[in-house]
Design a protein around this motif. Structure first.
Motif, PDB file in Angstrom:
ATOM      1  N   ILE A   1      -0.725   3.090  10.667  1.00 43.66           N
ATOM      2  CA  ILE A   1      -1.649   2.005  10.362  1.00 43.66           C
ATOM      3  C   ILE A   1      -2.234   1.493  11.666  1.00 43.66           C
ATOM      4  O   ILE A   1      -1.503   1.322  12.655  1.00 43.66           O
ATOM      5  CB  ILE A   1      -0.913   0.856   9.630  1.00 43.66           C
ATOM      6  CG1 ILE A   1      -0.234   1.373   8.348  1.00 43.66           C
ATOM      7  CG2 ILE A   1      -1.865  -0.270   9.282  1.00 43.66           C
ATOM      8  CD1 ILE A   1       1.178   1.783   8.534  1.00 43.66           C
TER       9      ILE A   1
ATOM     10  N   ILE B   1      -3.652   7.120  -2.172  1.00 40.13           N
ATOM     11  CA  ILE B   1      -3.317   5.793  -1.669  1.00 40.13           C
ATOM     12  C   ILE B   1      -3.485   4.850  -2.841  1.00 40.13           C
ATOM     13  O   ILE B   1      -4.385   5.023  -3.673  1.00 40.13           O
ATOM     14  CB  ILE B   1      -4.205   5.384  -0.474  1.00 40.13           C
ATOM     15  CG1 ILE B   1      -3.754   4.037   0.115  1.00 40.13           C
ATOM     16  CG2 ILE B   1      -5.683   5.373  -0.848  1.00 40.13           C
ATOM     17  CD1 ILE B   1      -4.450   3.690   1.443  1.00 40.13           C
TER      18      ILE B   1
ATOM     19  N   ALA C   1       2.599   8.367   7.663  1.00 37.98           N
ATOM     20  CA  ALA C   1       1.598   7.315   7.520  1.00 37.98           C
ATOM     21  C   ALA C   1       1.584   6.484   8.796  1.00 37.98           C
ATOM     22  O   ALA C   1       2.635   6.164   9.352  1.00 37.98           O
ATOM     23  CB  ALA C   1       1.931   6.427   6.326  1.00 37.98           C
TER      24      ALA C   1
ATOM     25  N   VAL D   1       3.575   0.445   2.839  1.00 37.31           N
ATOM     26  CA  VAL D   1       3.260  -0.557   3.854  1.00 37.31           C
ATOM     27  C   VAL D   1       3.085  -1.890   3.139  1.00 37.31           C
ATOM     28  O   VAL D   1       2.291  -1.996   2.204  1.00 37.31           O
ATOM     29  CB  VAL D   1       1.954  -0.201   4.607  1.00 37.31           C
ATOM     30  CG1 VAL D   1       1.666  -1.224   5.691  1.00 37.31           C
ATOM     31  CG2 VAL D   1       2.027   1.213   5.179  1.00 37.31           C
TER      32      VAL D   1
ATOM     33  N   LEU E   1       1.406   5.354  -0.134  1.00 36.52           N
ATOM     34  CA  LEU E   1       0.767   6.626   0.185  1.00 36.52           C
ATOM     35  C   LEU E   1       1.682   7.742  -0.279  1.00 36.52           C
ATOM     36  O   LEU E   1       2.908   7.663  -0.095  1.00 36.52           O
ATOM     37  CB  LEU E   1       0.519   6.737   1.689  1.00 36.52           C
ATOM     38  CG  LEU E   1      -0.414   5.660   2.230  1.00 36.52           C
ATOM     39  CD1 LEU E   1       0.286   4.816   3.272  1.00 36.52           C
ATOM     40  CD2 LEU E   1      -1.659   6.274   2.812  1.00 36.52           C
TER      41      LEU E   1
ATOM     42  N   VAL F   1       0.875  -1.169   0.000  1.00 39.82           N
ATOM     43  CA  VAL F   1       0.000   0.000   0.000  1.00 39.82           C
ATOM     44  C   VAL F   1       0.914   1.221   0.000  1.00 39.82           C
ATOM     45  O   VAL F   1       1.709   1.417   0.921  1.00 39.82           O
ATOM     46  CB  VAL F   1      -0.933  -0.007   1.231  1.00 39.82           C
ATOM     47  CG1 VAL F   1      -1.780   1.260   1.253  1.00 39.82           C
ATOM     48  CG2 VAL F   1      -1.813  -1.253   1.213  1.00 39.82           C
TER      49      VAL F   1
ATOM     50  N   PHE G   1      -5.490   2.869   7.105  1.00 35.01           N
ATOM     51  CA  PHE G   1      -4.295   3.600   6.687  1.00 35.01           C
ATOM     52  C   PHE G   1      -4.580   5.089   6.848  1.00 35.01           C
ATOM     53  O   PHE G   1      -5.541   5.612   6.288  1.00 35.01           O
ATOM     54  CB  PHE G   1      -3.962   3.285   5.223  1.00 35.01           C
ATOM     55  CG  PHE G   1      -3.636   1.835   5.017  1.00 35.01           C
ATOM     56  CD1 PHE G   1      -2.338   1.372   5.146  1.00 35.01           C
ATOM     57  CD2 PHE G   1      -4.643   0.915   4.717  1.00 35.01           C
ATOM     58  CE1 PHE G   1      -2.041   0.030   4.979  1.00 35.01           C
ATOM     59  CE2 PHE G   1      -4.351  -0.424   4.550  1.00 35.01           C
ATOM     60  CZ  PHE G   1      -3.042  -0.874   4.681  1.00 35.01           C
ATOM     61  N   THR G   2      -3.735   5.766   7.628  1.00 31.95           N
ATOM     62  CA  THR G   2      -3.950   7.171   7.931  1.00 31.95           C
ATOM     63  C   THR G   2      -2.694   7.979   7.607  1.00 31.95           C
ATOM     64  O   THR G   2      -1.589   7.435   7.551  1.00 31.95           O
ATOM     65  CB  THR G   2      -4.298   7.367   9.424  1.00 31.95           C
ATOM     66  OG1 THR G   2      -3.134   7.081  10.224  1.00 31.95           O
ATOM     67  CG2 THR G   2      -5.442   6.457   9.856  1.00 31.95           C
TER      68      THR G   2
ATOM     69  N   GLU H   1      -9.033   1.813   3.850  1.00 32.07           N
ATOM     70  CA  GLU H   1      -9.054   0.644   4.729  1.00 32.07           C
ATOM     71  C   GLU H   1      -9.076  -0.638   3.897  1.00 32.07           C
ATOM     72  O   GLU H   1      -9.800  -0.726   2.901  1.00 32.07           O
ATOM     73  CB  GLU H   1     -10.312   0.635   5.597  1.00 32.07           C
ATOM     74  CG  GLU H   1     -10.468   1.822   6.510  1.00 32.07           C
ATOM     75  CD  GLU H   1     -11.856   1.917   7.129  1.00 32.07           C
ATOM     76  OE1 GLU H   1     -11.957   2.537   8.200  1.00 32.07           O
ATOM     77  OE2 GLU H   1     -12.832   1.394   6.543  1.00 32.07           O
TER      78      GLU H   1
ATOM     79  N   HIS I   1       5.708  -1.314   7.925  1.00 31.43           N
ATOM     80  CA  HIS I   1       5.826   0.080   7.493  1.00 31.43           C
ATOM     81  C   HIS I   1       7.239   0.317   6.961  1.00 31.43           C
ATOM     82  O   HIS I   1       8.210  -0.148   7.546  1.00 31.43           O
ATOM     83  CB  HIS I   1       5.544   0.980   8.710  1.00 31.43           C
ATOM     84  CG  HIS I   1       5.426   2.436   8.404  1.00 31.43           C
ATOM     85  ND1 HIS I   1       6.473   3.190   7.949  1.00 31.43           N
ATOM     86  CD2 HIS I   1       4.381   3.286   8.512  1.00 31.43           C
ATOM     87  CE1 HIS I   1       6.079   4.450   7.792  1.00 31.43           C
ATOM     88  NE2 HIS I   1       4.803   4.522   8.121  1.00 31.43           N
TER      89      HIS I   1
END
Length: 193
Positions: free
Chosen positions: A46, A130, A44, A92, A27, A25, A108-109, A160, A76
């Motif tokens: 998680i 993302i 990022a 990630v 970002l 993933v 995921f933020t 998500e 990460h």
């Protein structure tokens, strides 16, 4: 073919990609030119969430100082302090088959480090995205470009991965928060301090 997602869209991941077990993933983001003297540091993070929408344990919060979680299933890449350059700023790795059974969702933020002290917010960030990539073939499967929907927010739940029966799906969330990482941690059940 890459699936381009809209905010709130949910799409199947493993059912339409049989044999998919490992994803990356990615970002990414850019910062707008502005008059501030402080540099931007976006991070990022998680959260591995149970059915309750909260973490099952404190180690289910994965970030640059706790880069591996979920019994090694989620890793990460580390902190990118500038966000400079093209492509993913932070990545990630997720081994879908190894995610513990008590994890129903992986959130995921992205947050802005020291946003309040630096007087920064997501209104100053552009080109945030993302994307989910098949780790074995390096093929991009889906992408969600966040757009310019934010102004005063200092944290964003970008997307998500979540279980749907025996399959994994992806939800393009794009929800902004005030209060930065602390607000996310409280919402997800992390004990602070």
């Amino acid at each position: 073919m890459v699936v381009s997602l809209q905010k709130g869209q949910k799409v199947d991941l493993t059912k339409s990609n049989p044999g998919l077990t490992n994803v990356v993933v990615g970002l990414g983001w850019d910062t707008n030119k502005y008059d501030g003297s402080q540099s931007f540091d976006l991070d990022a993070s998680i959260f591995l969430l149970g059915e309750s929408g909260k973490v099952n344990e404190q180690t289910d919060f994965i970030f640059y100082n706790n880069p591996i979680g979920g019994a090694g299933a989620v890793e990460h890449s580390g902190d990118n302090l500038t966000g400079d350059g093209e492509g993913d700023d932070e990545t990630v790795k997720v081994a879908l088959n190894n995610v513990p059974a008590n994890v129903a969702k992986i959130a995921f933020t992205v947050t802005i480090h020291d946003a309040q002290a630096r007087n920064q917010n997501f209104g100053m960030v552009s080109n945030a995205f993302i994307r989910v990539v098949d780790a074995s073939s390096n093929t991009e499967l889906m992408r969600f470009d966040l757009g310019e929907d934010f102004s005063i927010e200092t944290a964003v739940v970008v997307g998500e991965l979540y279980r749907h029966g025996t399959e994994w799906k992806f939800n393009a969330v794009g929800a902004g928060y005030q209060g930065g990482l602390e607000a996310l941690c409280v919402d997800y059940g992390i004990q602070l301090g």
